[in-house]
Design an enzyme around this catalytic site. Sequence first.
Site, PDB file in Angstrom:
ATOM      1  N   GLY A   1       4.807  19.270  33.857  1.00 24.16           N
ATOM      2  CA  GLY A   1       3.511  19.191  34.504  1.00 24.16           C
ATOM      3  C   GLY A   1       3.206  20.466  35.266  1.00 24.16           C
ATOM      4  N   CYS A   2       1.965  20.583  35.701  1.00 27.07           N
ATOM      5  CA  CYS A   2       1.528  21.810  36.381  1.00 27.07           C
ATOM      6  C   CYS A   2       2.140  21.946  37.771  1.00 27.07           C
ATOM      7  CB  CYS A   2       0.007  21.850  36.445  1.00 27.07           C
ATOM      8  SG  CYS A   2      -0.767  20.315  37.013  1.00 27.07           S
ATOM      9  N   TYR A   3       2.028  20.919  38.587  1.00 31.01           N
ATOM     10  CA  TYR A   3       2.655  20.975  39.910  1.00 31.01           C
ATOM     11  C   TYR A   3       4.172  21.148  39.817  1.00 31.01           C
ATOM     12  CZ  TYR A   3      -1.674  19.270  42.199  1.00 31.01           C
ATOM     13  OH  TYR A   3      -2.957  19.113  42.684  1.00 31.01           O
TER      14      TYR A   3
ATOM     15  N   THR B   1       5.924  22.603  37.520  1.00 33.57           N
ATOM     16  CA  THR B   1       6.252  23.967  37.100  1.00 33.57           C
ATOM     17  C   THR B   1       6.217  24.915  38.290  1.00 33.57           C
ATOM     18  OG1 THR B   1       5.450  23.659  34.831  1.00 33.57           O
ATOM     19  CG2 THR B   1       5.518  25.909  35.663  1.00 33.57           C
ATOM     20  N   ALA B   2       5.108  24.917  39.014  1.00 30.21           N
ATOM     21  CA  ALA B   2       4.959  25.829  40.150  1.00 30.21           C
ATOM     22  C   ALA B   2       6.000  25.556  41.225  1.00 30.21           C
ATOM     23  CB  ALA B   2       3.549  25.709  40.727  1.00 30.21           C
TER      24      ALA B   2
END
EC number: 1.2.1.38
Length: 345
Positions: free
Chosen positions: A150-152, A154-155
Site C-alpha cells: 500500500g501507499c502509506y 511503502t512510505a
Amino acid sequence: MIQAGIIGATGYAGEVLTWLLNNHPNVNLVFLASHSHGNSSFNSTYGNFTNVIENLCIDDNEVEDNLDNIDILFTALPSGKTFSIVKKAVEEKVKVIDLGADYRLKSAEVYKEWYNINHECKKLLKDAVYGLSEIYREKIKTSNLIANPGCYPTASSLALIPLLKNNLIDTSSIIIDAKSGVSGAGRKASTNNLFIECNDSIKAYGVASHRHTPEIEQTLTNEAKEKITLTFTPHLVPMNRGILSVCYSNLKKEIELNEVYDIYKKFYKNEPFIRIIDTLPETRWVKGSNYCDIAIRIDKRTNKIIVLSAIDNLMKGAASQAVQNMNIMYGLAEKTGIDLTPMFP
C-alpha cells in the site's frame, strides 16, 4: 516481449500503470479490463490517451478467457474482488502482481478483522511475496505472486526499517502521522471526495482503525524480529497526489544526527530510487516518479527521532513499484520504464 494484461485499468492506479506499461520497452499490453467501463475505449475515459491507446476495455468477466495470451496479470481491484481471477491465473502459470490488499497480510484472520472479508485463497497468502522492492528483492525474483504494498506502508516502512535493523529505537513508541492526496481514496464516486467537500480543508480519517495499520505492523515486525504495535493516523489533504509520512519514535541511546544519516546512506546505498536528503521532503519533488525521499531529525529535548518520507502515492505507492517488481521478476534492469524525473510544477 512480456505480454501483460491489467484488470482494474480505469482506476487511478490502473491508469498510471497503463501509462507506464504502454511506454515500457519490454512490455506489450495485450488487454485492459474494467468492470465499470467494459466495451468502452480506454481513451474515452482518459483523454490523455487519445491517439495513444485505441483499445476497447474488455469486461472483467472476459479476463479469464484471455489468460492464455499473457505472461503477467496486474490486478488493481477493490478488496475481496481478486480471489477467483488470481487463483485461475496462478493455476495457468501466469505471474500476478496485485496492487490491492488481498495478499498483503499473511493471516486470513487479520485480513478478516480489518477488511471484514473472508479470504477465499488462504494458500495463496502463504505463496505471495510482499513487494516492497528494496527490502524483499531476492524473494521477488523467484515469486509468481506479488502483493504490491500500500501507499502509506511503502512510505512509512522505508522510513523506519533502517532504525529497526540498527536497533536504534524503542519499538513500543512508534507513531506515524501521514498525509495523502485525494487520489489515494480511489476514483469511485464519493461525497467525501467531491471538490467542495475536500478542498480548502484537511482532515484525519481512519483514526485507530485504518486498514494499512496491520500491514505496516507486519512489515516492521518482520524486520525488527519482534512484535510491533504502533499508532497510525492518516490525513486527507486537498491535493491530487502524494504522501508525506512523519514517523516518530524514542531513541534507545544518544546518537548524533550525522551518525543516523550515515546509517541510512549505508543502508540504501545501492538503491537508485531512495534519496536520503538533508532538506525536509516535499511531495512536489517526487510527483510522477518512483522516488522515495527521506530525511531525519532528532529532538534532543524529548529524545525523539523523526523520520520523514515523501512518495507519489500513485507511483512508488502503487503503479511504478509494481513495474519495479515486474522488472525484478523478469531479470530486467530495475529502472527500466520507471527512470523518470519528478514532474514540476
